[in-house]
Structure formats: structure tokens, C-alpha cells
Design a protein around this motif. Structure first.
Motif, PDB file in Angstrom:
ATOM      1  N   LEU A 514       0.465  -1.315   0.144  1.00  0.00           N
ATOM      2  CA  LEU A 514       0.249  -0.168   0.151  1.00  0.00           C
ATOM      3  C   LEU A 514       0.757   1.349  -0.054  1.00  0.00           C
ATOM      4  O   LEU A 514       1.660   1.560   0.602  1.00  0.00           O
ATOM      5  CB  LEU A 514      -1.186  -0.097   1.209  1.00  0.00           C
ATOM      6  CG  LEU A 514      -2.266  -1.518   1.038  1.00  0.00           C
ATOM      7  CD1 LEU A 514      -3.095  -1.275   2.366  1.00  0.00           C
ATOM      8  CD2 LEU A 514      -3.359  -0.650  -0.372  1.00  0.00           C
ATOM      9  N   LEU A 531      -5.814   1.637  -8.335  1.00  0.00           N
ATOM     10  CA  LEU A 531      -6.733   0.754  -7.158  1.00  0.00           C
ATOM     11  C   LEU A 531      -6.741   1.303  -5.627  1.00  0.00           C
ATOM     12  O   LEU A 531      -6.139   1.012  -4.394  1.00  0.00           O
ATOM     13  CB  LEU A 531      -6.244  -0.669  -6.899  1.00  0.00           C
ATOM     14  CG  LEU A 531      -5.982  -1.681  -8.146  1.00  0.00           C
ATOM     15  CD1 LEU A 531      -5.246  -2.533  -8.415  1.00  0.00           C
ATOM     16  CD2 LEU A 531      -7.968  -0.856  -8.731  1.00  0.00           C
ATOM     17  N   LYS A 532      -7.145   2.442  -5.398  1.00  0.00           N
ATOM     18  CA  LYS A 532      -7.824   2.941  -4.330  1.00  0.00           C
ATOM     19  C   LYS A 532      -9.004   1.975  -3.101  1.00  0.00           C
ATOM     20  O   LYS A 532      -9.615   1.834  -3.801  1.00  0.00           O
ATOM     21  CB  LYS A 532      -8.737   4.390  -4.484  1.00  0.00           C
ATOM     22  CG  LYS A 532      -7.451   5.222  -4.529  1.00  0.00           C
ATOM     23  CD  LYS A 532      -8.173   6.831  -4.202  1.00  0.00           C
ATOM     24  CE  LYS A 532      -7.832   7.094  -2.253  1.00  0.00           C
ATOM     25  NZ  LYS A 532      -8.846   8.426  -2.186  1.00  0.00           N
ATOM     26  N   LEU A 533      -8.068   2.225  -1.872  1.00  0.00           N
ATOM     27  CA  LEU A 533      -9.397   1.888  -1.036  1.00  0.00           C
ATOM     28  C   LEU A 533      -9.883   1.786  -0.380  1.00  0.00           C
ATOM     29  O   LEU A 533     -10.415   3.728  -0.445  1.00  0.00           O
ATOM     30  CB  LEU A 533      -8.136   1.374   0.764  1.00  0.00           C
ATOM     31  CG  LEU A 533      -7.113   0.739   0.367  1.00  0.00           C
ATOM     32  CD1 LEU A 533      -6.330   0.935   1.811  1.00  0.00           C
ATOM     33  CD2 LEU A 533      -7.413  -0.753  -0.119  1.00  0.00           C
ATOM     34  N   LEU A 534     -11.279   1.300  -0.149  1.00  0.00           N
ATOM     35  CA  LEU A 534     -12.340   1.783   0.082  1.00  0.00           C
ATOM     36  C   LEU A 534     -12.291   2.618   1.551  1.00  0.00           C
ATOM     37  O   LEU A 534     -12.907   3.817   1.797  1.00  0.00           O
ATOM     38  CB  LEU A 534     -13.472   0.980  -0.005  1.00  0.00           C
ATOM     39  CG  LEU A 534     -13.973   0.756  -0.919  1.00  0.00           C
ATOM     40  CD1 LEU A 534     -15.481  -0.491  -1.292  1.00  0.00           C
ATOM     41  CD2 LEU A 534     -14.429   1.789  -2.032  1.00  0.00           C
ATOM     42  N   ASP A 535     -11.936   2.275   2.384  1.00  0.00           N
ATOM     43  CA  ASP A 535     -12.329   2.443   4.118  1.00  0.00           C
ATOM     44  C   ASP A 535     -10.423   2.658   4.310  1.00  0.00           C
ATOM     45  O   ASP A 535      -9.732   1.337   5.187  1.00  0.00           O
ATOM     46  CB  ASP A 535     -12.476   1.530   4.553  1.00  0.00           C
ATOM     47  CG  ASP A 535     -12.567   2.335   5.520  1.00  0.00           C
ATOM     48  OD1 ASP A 535     -12.313   3.369   6.606  1.00  0.00           O
ATOM     49  OD2 ASP A 535     -13.387   1.228   6.993  1.00  0.00           O
ATOM     50  N   PRO A 536      -9.265   3.309   3.830  1.00  0.00           N
ATOM     51  CA  PRO A 536      -7.782   3.266   3.855  1.00  0.00           C
ATOM     52  C   PRO A 536      -7.841   3.409   5.852  1.00  0.00           C
ATOM     53  O   PRO A 536      -8.184   4.118   6.471  1.00  0.00           O
ATOM     54  CB  PRO A 536      -7.340   4.283   3.060  1.00  0.00           C
ATOM     55  CG  PRO A 536      -8.434   5.229   2.992  1.00  0.00           C
ATOM     56  CD  PRO A 536      -9.512   4.387   2.821  1.00  0.00           C
ATOM     57  N   LEU A 537      -6.397   3.205   6.255  1.00  0.00           N
ATOM     58  CA  LEU A 537      -6.239   3.190   7.875  1.00  0.00           C
ATOM     59  C   LEU A 537      -5.495   4.725   7.754  1.00  0.00           C
ATOM     60  O   LEU A 537      -6.082   5.331   8.700  1.00  0.00           O
ATOM     61  CB  LEU A 537      -5.103   2.407   8.225  1.00  0.00           C
ATOM     62  CG  LEU A 537      -6.085   0.875   8.632  1.00  0.00           C
ATOM     63  CD1 LEU A 537      -4.867   0.332   8.900  1.00  0.00           C
ATOM     64  CD2 LEU A 537      -6.843   1.415  10.337  1.00  0.00           C
ATOM     65  N   ARG A 541      -1.127   5.537   2.822  1.00  0.00           N
ATOM     66  CA  ARG A 541      -1.405   3.826   2.856  1.00  0.00           C
ATOM     67  C   ARG A 541      -2.683   3.956   1.874  1.00  0.00           C
ATOM     68  O   ARG A 541      -3.638   3.309   2.519  1.00  0.00           O
ATOM     69  CB  ARG A 541      -0.656   2.802   3.814  1.00  0.00           C
ATOM     70  CG  ARG A 541       0.112   3.081   3.673  1.00  0.00           C
ATOM     71  CD  ARG A 541       1.357   1.669   4.394  1.00  0.00           C
ATOM     72  NE  ARG A 541       2.346   1.926   4.994  1.00  0.00           N
ATOM     73  CZ  ARG A 541       3.411   2.385   4.556  1.00  0.00           C
ATOM     74  NH1 ARG A 541       3.588   3.005   2.982  1.00  0.00           N
ATOM     75  NH2 ARG A 541       4.787   2.719   5.036  1.00  0.00           N
ATOM     76  N   LEU A 544      -3.279   0.164  -3.935  1.00  0.00           N
ATOM     77  CA  LEU A 544      -2.386  -0.300  -4.669  1.00  0.00           C
ATOM     78  C   LEU A 544      -1.405  -0.237  -5.055  1.00  0.00           C
ATOM     79  O   LEU A 544      -1.708   0.478  -5.657  1.00  0.00           O
ATOM     80  CB  LEU A 544      -3.259  -1.724  -4.674  1.00  0.00           C
ATOM     81  CG  LEU A 544      -3.707  -2.353  -3.820  1.00  0.00           C
ATOM     82  CD1 LEU A 544      -4.902  -2.338  -2.690  1.00  0.00           C
ATOM     83  CD2 LEU A 544      -4.536  -4.060  -4.525  1.00  0.00           C
ATOM     84  N   ARG A 545      -0.448  -0.803  -4.954  1.00  0.00           N
ATOM     85  CA  ARG A 545       1.059  -0.308  -5.845  1.00  0.00           C
ATOM     86  C   ARG A 545       0.592  -0.500  -7.222  1.00  0.00           C
ATOM     87  O   ARG A 545       0.277  -2.056  -7.632  1.00  0.00           O
ATOM     88  CB  ARG A 545       2.244  -0.372  -5.403  1.00  0.00           C
ATOM     89  CG  ARG A 545       2.429  -1.924  -5.094  1.00  0.00           C
ATOM     90  CD  ARG A 545       3.834  -2.213  -3.810  1.00  0.00           C
ATOM     91  NE  ARG A 545       4.028  -3.460  -4.446  1.00  0.00           N
ATOM     92  CZ  ARG A 545       5.122  -4.000  -3.765  1.00  0.00           C
ATOM     93  NH1 ARG A 545       5.509  -3.291  -2.524  1.00  0.00           N
ATOM     94  NH2 ARG A 545       5.412  -5.111  -3.352  1.00  0.00           N
TER      95      ARG A 545
END
Lengths: 789, 347
Positions: A514, A531-537, A541, A544-545
């Protein structure tokens, strides 16, 4: 689930200490986080303050003479409520208090003190359970307390507590009754019956009160009325058991609803009947519907929330939290008891938004409908007894549930095959008996009737698990499977690449996949969607690379910030992409090099383009792609790369990777990277490793050098040399590149070492000089280069 | 004449033994034994001798010649040895000066641990298989008997990129892929090792970590049972943590196995006596395992009446930390070259 062992002992007779009970429960699958006592303290006695004087050297300390039975102790105390005549809890010298705290004789500002008078907080009771008086000072015991006696026993707080971490399938253990069945199975003890007795009076409630269930997400709904309750403090045993279970006592009515929930596992809701009207509706909320819950927060609901409503409006979030307008207040007289089963998944979703509670947790894990009825009866019993309630006869019922035992068949062979045991039919039936299931042999099968409380059991594998649990997995001896022999296999290539890179002196890293969104599309000229996370920390990050280079550059920056200048690292990892509607990932090999690198024996050098290019060639050669690859100019430049020092790696005329120096806008240091898409590379064929006959004829080496403009690339010259030399040339190597004296400023000289050989005969000088002349002639005529004399 | 020869002999022997170097020795050889040398001149004078004396003198001269030759070559050998010794001495170097090093690379401790696990299971006939890290909800959860809304999904807070795609939370996702690949008939003995991701990040949890998953499925008549699972995990853990390691199986709950067991190992820090690592219990919870749930078999093409087996999984990060005495999990992912460089030799 925090279990009070006193509460448990109402339903099963056991005589084991709390730690043993916790361990025995663990062995059958119920882990715990804590096992101990509600009050973990020793050497406490009840005392009475006989004298209380001001401390001569303090504005808030008192010097007290405390009668503890055997003697009178002088104790210095700072509590504002310390005064003559009250009975208190005294920790004698040597007493152990929670938090590894030992009481010692000593002097406080010059005055001798022989013990401590305690507040409940000092005995380990959480402050949320304390009254205002108890928060501010030492605990005061009533007059009937006996001086010299054990205060914990006197307060009825001599209780064991085990905090269980239950598995998601064992909702039945979220109740004292469920725990009693489990403990009863372990120690082979019966479970006592629960007292539901109470009297009823008046007209049947179902004539005057209606329920209307409008959604499938409620399978059982009961409403019962009680009248004329007296709201007051709960009896001590109820308060203490709630505290031991982690629930704050409020008043007798609210406490009874919680007590019943703990006891039978069914959450109840009590409405103030006089503010409710004569109908309860269960329906799904409308999108945007508003409800103020009893924590005085206005909630906006949607169609996935189950609500309890009157004809006018929603008054509660089913299974999660009641509404403010109908909650039980100190003046409440008449109550409607709601006992219901709501869909666990829906409750879970709503509670995740609003608040996770003891109640919602139980709805999520599932409930036994028999207990839904039992809870109402038990509440009536307790309300009659401890709140002077009049129970109105009749009950409003909506019920679509199954309540009879579940029938499951299993064979002794089934059990022994899965567990690897050798149990008899009697052994197996005994386990079911201990669990209070009905089990008997029938036509070679064992027919088991499983009570509804065990929601987790529905197929024979579940019964096998029960037998394994109660029989004891420790009694099963381990062995290795006896299976047909076969060779194991693994992907050797990754390991070979890793070993090769290590042998080249590179350190292997393990980076995060990430990265920040702004980095994810750098270092590449390919097009794809991030590709983005819907709910990143974290935002750092959140994506996705695609390329591994951002991860490697981060690693280089991390080391640089720690003053490490020589970094030669590699990693084999994944890059992710979405192209069109396709999601995918590629295995990649990434290398980053900067600072010094050892070139062979002791030869230190600053990394340059040719070193990392050499690493790339080494791995390609090692994997069998010798003579199938070339380094070509970037078709589309990559902004993060030095435009004059970057190349694509082409294998069989397909781009599989890049080698480049990072652009000075990225870093001022000389940092070089290489990335190869291994999936793409390894999909290409390699030649088989095969023996070639060694030539009997000698090879002849000849050197020559050409001078040319700096812009002309060596590859151009090499191609012409190879063409001119034909098959006699077996190897060509650049051994020197020269600029400086004797060569014009815009020119360079490249020196080649050529190896000639004929597989059939020894070459003569004449033959070679013919070829040599041809090479010179062709290079001079086709390239802008001249032989260096 | 005899006297003359004897005199030459005595003189030459004395001169040869006093020769100081190879050159002097060569000069002496010429002086006495050469074509014009002293002994040769004696032979020339033999014409004046009687036929009876000739052979006697001749053989005497030859004897002396041989003797001188032998003395000269001995002397020559010793001069050569001396010369070599001098040369060797002059070439002697300071062997304590530093060597010309080759740079040594290093292999990440996690990958070292993974390779050890792979080697162990390959030696027991398992295949090492791989699956995608960007997984679908279907393979990560649904095909493992974890439908939408299942409370056990809460245990694995996930990184989704769409409603149906997520970074896999467990290598178990590969179970379903392998079962489908084997088409519901062939027996399976596999492990899958790889990266997994969960939405948590603190001192003891990294959002990215590594797991190994094992799956054995075979025909019912081959009787792969809980006892076999126990034996297999005993071998696995003893190999990784030492022969004295003990295992404790605790019944537990996972949706993809029934019965399910959590497996504790005797604390590798204190040996089971109780320490801060094992929270004074003597045990460390390390693996999840169980008998493959019939629903999982069914959903992925195997008839639960005909096939059965076991599955297990564990995190690798803690195993690697234990193995190399790494004190802080963050070292595994910060890639400090001073950390990485320590793992540069054979295990």
C-alpha cells in the motif's frame, strides 16, 4: 462475557476455584482474558473510627483511632468523610491491594499510621459503578457491620469473575443458564431450574394492547404489561452481580431487565406504558427517518434499520437502543415488557453504525425462542418480588419460530473417523447426556435431539465437535497421515532469483504494497486505473501499488534519513492493476542501488547505470535468456527517470522491464532502479541447458578500436561488426571506452576485443586478416566511425 | 701421474666446497671438468703411458670426474634452495591486512522462515501453491462458509477496493481455488504461503503480514482425521520452535472447519514457566486448524460423504521473530539496511 461465579452457582453446584474453572472452560473451547475475584485484596477487616482528630501538620489529613476488633489502630487518613463513629473497611499492615500495592506501617508527616481505610476504588471497583459518595471518599459500611469481620463477605462482594472471549458461534454462552449447561457438561452436574413463579391479575392484555409486525426481520415478538412498579434501589445481590458482569446498576426496574438478559441471554426492553399508547409496530425505517435515542442523540435512519414504532413515529431501534420518549423514568408506574427476536445481520449493521451493546451482541449471535418466553416470565417474577409490580394477565404474541429440539443423526464410526479415536456407543451417548441433549441408539445411528439453545449445532459434524470437546482433545494422540506416496513441489524460480540477487550482494527487503495515491502511478508509462482502498487506515497508504519502485524509493529515503548512503536492495513482490474491467496482479523483481557497490574482489565503485544494467543482464542470463534480450530506448519517457539514462528491457522484442537513473527532480543522489515483470518474462521460452561439444581448434583474439561521435551508440557498431564477421566471430566484448587526449572533444573511442574460431579447422592469420579488413571497411562505410590507429 | 690426479682432486674439492655462489661453481666446473679443464688435460697426457698403465689411469680419472660432478651438483642444489628461500622471504606479506572482499547480500528473515516451512512440507509430499493477494470476496469468505453478514467476518476487518474485491485477509482463500483446480476428485496436499492484509496497525499488528495455510483432502477410506492433524502440526511446530515444544489444542470456532481448534504452543520464550510474552500462561496461541467443513467441501466441488481432510493456518511473522530473536515487529517492514544486512549467512 464477564461471568460472576456466584450467579453461576444459582444454577449449577460446583466447588472449584475460579482459576481452575477458567482453565477447564478453556479446554473445552472457551478462552478467557481474566480470571480472578471481584475484589482482589487480602487482610481486610471491618473497623470503627473511635476517634478522629486533625493531623497537626496538614490541612486535610485526619489521625484516626480505629477499632478493628483485636486492637485499636492509629491510622492517618485523607478522606473528607473520615469521622468518628462510622464503620469502614480497614486494610491491615501486610494487606495486598489491586495494582501490586502492599500496605505497610509507617509515618505520614511525622504521625504513625498502621494501615489504610479504603474506598471501593482502592479495592479495584471501576469508578463507573460507584456512587458519588463512594467516588469522593472511603466506603462507609452500615451500622450492623461487625467489627473485625471480613468486609468483602459482609458486602456480598466475595465473587469470582471470569472474562470470557467467546467464539462467534456460541451465543448460548452469553447467559448464565448457557454457562451452567456448559459447566454442567464439564463436571457432569445437573442444571437447576429457574424460578418463573408469579401471580397474574386483571383483563388479558391482548384485548387492550396490539402488536403489528410488518417486517420479516422480526420472527418473534412478545409484549406483556406490569403495573404499579415502585422504582427504588436494587437489592444488593442484583447490584453486585451486575457490577461483576460489567453493567452499571441504575434502579431496580432497569436492573431487572439487565439481570434477566444476563441470566437467560434474552435482551428485554421496558417501555413506560403510559407514554406509549396501545400499539407497538415493528417495521423497517424509512430513509431519512429521524429518531432521538435514549442517549439524547438524534439519529438519521435508513431502510436497513429495524425500528419499533407507534402509529405516530419510531420509538426505538430494534435490538440496539431505545428511544428517549418512552424510556423508564423515576416516576414510571406501568411498564410494557418487550421480548423479541430480530434479524442478527440487520441488528449488526445498525449497531455498527450506532453503538455495540450487550443487547445487540446477543441479537447478532442469535437467540433461543424458548428463552424469549422464559425471559418475560422471569422478569415478571423479579418485578413482582423486587419492584412490587402487579402482573397483568395475558401476553401479546407474534411468533414464527421453531421451538422444539433439533433432530441430528450421527454414527459412532463418523465420530471415530473424524477424531481418530476409538470411542464406543456408550462413550458417545454419555457425552450427549452430559450436554443435556437427548441421545439414543436407533438402527445403527445415534439420534440426537439438540435443544434450541444450541444454535451452533445443526449437522453431524457439529455433534462430532461436541464429542471431541467433552471427551477432550488432549486424549487424542497425534499421528501422521498415511497417504499414497508422492513428491512435493514448489516454485523454484522465485527462490533461484532470490538466491542469485543475494549472491550479487543485494539486501532483500519486504515493503508494503500500500502506497499513497500520488505515488501509485509514478515510475511507469503504462495506463491503468488506481486501485484505491474504500476505507484506508491512513492517506499515506490508501492505494495498491502498480510498480514496486515507489516502495523501494521509500526504503532508500528511510535509510538515507538514517545516514546510510550505500543501499543495494531488491525484492520480489506484487504490483496490482485494473485494466478495463480486469483486476490483476503481477509478480515483479525490483532493484534499487545507490552509493558504493563492490565490483568483484575489493573493487569499490559508485553505482552507475552500467552496474545496474549488469545486474539486469546477470539475472536474465541466469534465467536462460542470454542472447534473447536487449536494452532499448524508452518508447514513452517516464517523468521520474533521467531521460538520458533510462532503458527498457526487451526480451524477444517485448518490453518486460526498465533500468534507469532517477530524475534529479526526485533526488539529487545518483539512484538507479531496475524493475522486471516476472510474470511477463517467465512466460517467454528459454533454451534448454544442453552440452555443446568443446572445439578442438584454438580461438584467436584480436582487438580493434573505432573513433566516433559521442552520440553514436556502441550497439550500432557492434551490429555492423557482427554482420561483417559472419560465423567465425564467436564473441565480441567492449573493453575500453576512451575520451580525452588524442580524441576530438565531441568524439569517443570504443575498443573491442573480438574472438574468432572455426569449429572445423585452425584459422590462419590470412583468413582472419581478410575478415578483419572487411569489418573495418564496413564499419567505416556504414557508421560514422573511423578505425583508431 | 697418479699423484698429479690426486693433487687435482684435493685442490678442486677444497675449492668447490668454498665456492660462494652458482657462478663460481660453474667456473670451477669449467676449470676442472671442461674440455680444456685440468682433468681433461691429464687425460691428454696419457699417450706417454704404458699400455698396462693406461686403463688404470683412465679409470682413475673417470672416478675423480664422477666424484667431482656429484659434489658440484650437490653444491648446486643447495645454492638453488638458498636462492628460492631468499625469494620466498622477500615475497612474504602481512597476512593480517584486510582481504579484498566480495559484497555479500542478505535474505530477509521472513523469506528465510518461509523457505524453511516450504522445504519441510515439500519433504512430506505437499505442493506449494499460490493465489492472488487481490482476492474476491467470494474466495476469501463466501466459498469458505462465511456468507455476507456472518459475524465471524468482524474478526477480519478488511481492505476492500470495491464491493467484491479486497486484499486477502487470510491465505485460506487459496483453499477454495485449489479445490476447484483439482476438480473435486484428486486428493490435495498443499500449503500456501504469502502476504495477507487486515485493517489494523499497532505495535503488535502490521496491516500487512504473512501466513501459511495447509490443506489435506483425501478419500474417506484414507481416513485423514484430527489425530493426523495433531501429528502434522506437532512435526511442524517442533521443526520451527524446537523439539521440546509442546502443543495444546483448544476447541474453537472457524466457519471453514468443523470441528475447529486453536493451537497453543508452549511458550518459546520461557519454556512454559510463564513470562510477559505468554502473559504468564506458559502458552502462546499460534495456529488455527480443524477438519474441513462439509459446506466448504460441497461448495468447492468435493462430496463430503466421499472426501474429508484437515486444514490449518498460522502467522509467520511471529515465527520469524522468535527464530531470529527479533524484538520488535516493525523491524520486519522498515527495511533498515543495518537490519537486513544481518541476515547474510547460512542458517
Amino acid at each position: 462475557m464477564k461471568l460472576s461465579t456466584n450467579f453461576l452457582k444459582d444454577y449449577v453446584d460446583i466447588d472449584v476455584d475460579v482459576k481452575t474453572l477458567a482453565e477447564d472452560m478453556t479446554r473445552v473451547g472457551n478462552e478467557y482474558d481474566f480470571a480472578g475475584h471481584l475484589i482482589e485484596a487480602t487482610n481486610l477487616v471491618i473497623g470503627e473510627i473511635k476517634e478522629c482528630e486533625e493531623h497537626p501538620d496538614s490541612d486535610h489529613l485526619h489521625v484516626c483511632q480505629v477499632d478493628v476488633g483485636k486492637e485499636v489502630l492509629q491510622i492517618v487518613c485523607g478522606a473528607p468523610n473520615a469521622r468518628k463513629g462510622i464503620k469502614v473497611i480497614v486494610a491491615l499492615p501486610g494487606a495486598q491491594l489491586p495494582g501490586d500495592f502492599t500496605i505497610k506501617r509507617g509515618t505520614i508527616r511525622g504521625v504513625e499510621s498502621n494501615g489504610m481505610m479504603c474506598s471501593l476504588a482502592e479495592l479495584g471497583i471501576e469508578s463507573k459503578f460507584l456512587t458519588q459518595a463512594d467516588k469522593e471518599g472511603i466506603h462507609e459500611l452500615p451500622d450492623n457491620a461487625t467489627i473485625g469481620a471480613d468486609p468483602i463477605k459482609f458486602m456480598k462482594m466475595d465473587d469470582g469473575v471470569i472474562d470470557f472471549e467467546l467464539t462467534a458461534n456460541r451465543g448460548d454462552l452469553l447467559s448464565i443458564l448457557g454457562m451452567a449447561y456448559e459447566v454442567g457438561a464439564i463436571y457432569n452436574k445437573p442444571v437447576k431450574t429457574i424460578d418463573l413463579s408469579h401471580s397474574e391479575t386483571g383483563y388479558n392484555i391482548s384485548h387492550s394492547f396490539k402488536i403489528d409486525i410488518q417486517t420479516d426481520n422480526c420472527s418473534l415478538f412478545l409484549a406483556k404489561k406490569v403495573e404499579n412498579v415502585t422504582i427504588k434501589e436494587s437489592p444488593t445481590f442484583i447490584k453486585n452481580r451486575l457490577i461483576a458482569s460489567g453493567i452499571r446498576p441504575i434502579n431496580n426496574v432497569v436492573d431487572i431487565s439487565n439481570y434477566v438478559m444476563l441470566e437467560v441471554g434474552q435482551p428485554l426492553h421496558f417501555y413506560d406504558a403510559d407514554r406509549l399508547g396501545n400499539k407497538l409496530i415493528v417495521r423497517m425505517a424509512e430513509n431519512g427517518e429521524k429518531l432521538t435515542t435514549l442517549d439524547e442523540v438524534e439519529r438519521t435512519l435508513d431502510e436497513n434499520d429495524i425500528v419499533i414504532a407507534t402509529e405516530q413515529s419510531a420509538i426505538g431501534l430494534a435490538g440496539v437502543m431505545g428511544g428517549l420518549t418512552t424510556e423508564v423514568e423515576n416516576y414510571t408506574k406501568n411498564i410494557i415488557i418487550e421480548s423479541a427476536i430480530f434479524d442478527g445481520v440487520k441488528v449488526r449493521k445498525t449497531s455498527k453504525k450506532i453503538v455495540r451493546s450487550e443487547a445487540s451482541n446477543r441479537f447478532e449471535k442469535g437467540l433461543d425462542p424458548n428463552r424469549t418466553y422464559m425471559a418475560v416470565e422471569r422478569a415478571c417474577h423479579l418485578l413482582e418480588k423486587y419492584a412490587d409490580a402487579t402482573i397483568i394477565s395475558g401476553i401479546c404474541v407474534f411468533d414464527r419460530t421453531e421451538k422444539q429440539d433439533k433432530e441430528v443423526f450421527v454414527t459412532v464410526d463418523n465420530i471415530n473417523d473424524v477424531l481418530g479415536t476409538n470411542l464406543s456407543e456408550d462413550d458417545v451417548i454419555d457425552v450427549f447426556k452430559r450436554l443435556k441433549f437427548t441421545g439414543y441408539a436407533e438402527d445403527g445411528d445415534i439420534r440426537v435431539l439438540v435443544p434450541r439453545r444450541r444454535l451452533d449445532i445443526s449437522i453431524k459434524e457439529d455433534l462430532i465437535e461436541e464429542v471431541g470437546r467433552i471427551y477432550g482433545v488432549d486424549n487424542i494422540k497425534g499421528k501422521l497421515p498415511i497417504l499414497p506416496i508422492k513428491a512435493g513441489s514448489y516454485d523454484r524460480t522465485t527462490r533461484e532469483i532470490r538466491n542469485k540477487m543475494v549472491s550479487l550482494g543485494l539486501n532483500e527487503t519486504l515493503t508494503y504494497v500500500l502506497v499513497g495515491e500520488d505515488e501509485a502511478n509514478k515510475y511507469t508509462n503504462e495506463t491503468f486505473s488506481n486501485l484505491k482502498l474504500l476505507d484506508p487506515l491512513t492517506e499515506e497508504r490508501n492505494t495498491l501499488r502498480y510498480s514496486m519502485i515507489p516502495s523501494m524509493v521509500k526504503t532508500y529515503e528511510y535509510n538515507k534519513s538514517r545516514n546510510i548512503k550505500d543501499v543495494s536492495i531488491f525484492e520480489i513482490g506484487k504490483g496490482f492493476f485494473k485494466k478495463g474491467e480486469e483486476y490483476g496482479e503481477n509478480s515483479k523483481l525490483c532493484v534499487l542501488m545507490t552509493g558504493e557497490y563492490y565490483l568483484g574482489f575489493g573493487n569499490r565503485q559508485n553505482v552507475d547505470f552500467y552496474i545496474i544494467k549488469g545486474i539486469a543482464e546477470e539475472i536474465l542470463d541466469y534465467l536462460g535468456y542470454a542472447n534473447r534480450y536487449s536494452f532499448v530506448h524508452m518508447m514513452n519517457p517516464i517523468n521520474e527517470f533521467h531521460p538520458g539514462q533510462s532503458a527498457e528491457i526487451s526480451v524477444n522484442n517485448d518490453i518486460v522491464g526498465v533500468v534507469a537513473k532517477l530524475h534529479p527532480s526526485i533526488t539529487k543522489d545518483d539512484v538507479y532502479v531496475m524493475e522486471i515483470n516476472l510474470d511477463k518474462l517467465l512466460s517467454k521460452r528459454t533454451g534448454k541447458m544442453k552440452f555443446k561439444e568443446i572445439s578442438k581448434f584454438p580461438a584467436i583474439k584480436k582487438d580493434l578500436a573505432f573513433v566516433m561521435n559521442k552520440k553514436i551508440e556502441s550497439k550500432e557498431i557492434e551490429t555492423v561488426i557482427k554482420k561483417a564477421a559472419g560465423s567465425l566471430l564467436t564473441d565480441i566484448e567492449v573493453f575500453d571506452v576512451y575520451t580525452g587526449e588524442n580524441v576530438a572533444e565531441d568524439e569517443k573511442s570504443i575498443a573491442y576485443s573480438l574472438t574468432f574460431m572455426d569449429a572445423k579447422k585452425t584459422l590462419t592469420e590470412e583468413e582472419i586478416s581478410v575478415v578483419f579488413d572487411k569489418i573495418i571497411e564496413m564499419v567505416e562505410s556504414k557508421c560514422e566511425a573511423k578505425l583508431r590507429r | 701421474m697418479k699423484e698429479q690426479i690426486e693433487a687435482i682432486k684435493q685442490k678442486s674439492i677444497s675449492e668447490i666446497s668454498n665456492a660462494k655462489d652458482l657462478k663460481e661453481l660453474n667456473d670451477l666446473r669449467v676449470q676442472y671438468l671442461g674440455k680444456k679443464g685440468e682433468l681433461t688435460s691429464v687425460l691428454r697426457g696419457m699417450g706417454a703411458l704404458s699400455p698396462e698403465e693406461r686403463p688404470v689411469i683412465g679409470s682413475l680419472v673417470n672416478e675423480v670426474k664422477d666424484e667431482l660432478e656429484s659434489i658440484i651438483s650437490q653444491k648446486e642444489e643447495s645454492f638453488k634452495a638458498e636462492e628460492l628461500n631468499k625469494k620466498l622471504e622477500s615475497e612474504t606479506i602481512d597476512i593480517t591486512l584486510p582481504s579484498k572482499k566480495i559484497k555479500r547480500g542478505s535474505k530477509h528473515p521472513l523469506n528465510r522462515t518461509i523457505e524453511e516451512i516450504e522445504d519441510l512440507f515439500v519433504s512430506m509430499g505437499y505442493d506449494v501453491v499460490e493465489g492472488p493477494e487481490l482476492e474476491t470476496d467470494e474466495f476469501c469468505f463466501e466459498r469458505l462458509n462465511l456468507p455476507q453478514g456472518h459475524p465471524a467476518r468482524d474478526m477480519q476487518d478488511s481492505f476492500y477496493i470495491t464491493d467484491s474485491y479486497l486484499l486477502r485477509t487470510q491465505t485460506s482463500a487459496v483453499q477454495a481455488r485449489e479445490m476447484l483446480r483439482k476438480g473435486g476428485k484428486d486428493p490435495i496436499r498443499m500449503i500456501c504461503v504469502g502476504k495477507t492484509y487486515r485493517r489494523e496497525d499497532d505495535a503488535t499488528h502490521s496491516h500487512q503480514f504473512n501466513q501459511v495455510e495447509g490443506l489435506v483432502i483425501d478419500k474417506k477410506e484414507n481416513n485423514v482425521s484430527l489425530a493426523d492433524l495433531k501429528g502434522t502440526l506437532e512435526v511442524f511446530m517442533k521443526k520451527m520452535l524446537g523439539e521440546n515444544t509442546e502443543l495444546r489444542f483448544r476447541p474453537s470456532y472457524f466457519p471453514f472447519t468443523e470441528p475447529s481448534y486453536e493451537v497453543d504452543v508452549s511458550c518459546f520464550n520461557c519454556g512454559g514457566k510463564g513470562c510477559s510474552l505468554c502473559k504468564k500462561t506458559g502458552w502462546i496461541e499460534l495456529l488455527g486448524s480443524g477438519i474441513v467443513h462439509p459446506n466448504v467441501l460441497k461448495m468447492n466441488g468435493y462430496d463430503p460423504e466421499l472426501y474429508g481432510g484437515f486444514a490449518f493456518g498460522t502467522g509467520i511473522d511471529r515465527l520469524a521473530m522468535f527464530k531470529y530473536g527479533i524484538t520488535d515487529m516493525r523491524y520486519l517492514y522498515t527495511n533498515d539496511v543495518r537490519f537486513l544486512g544481518q541476515f547474510d549467512r547460512m542458517d
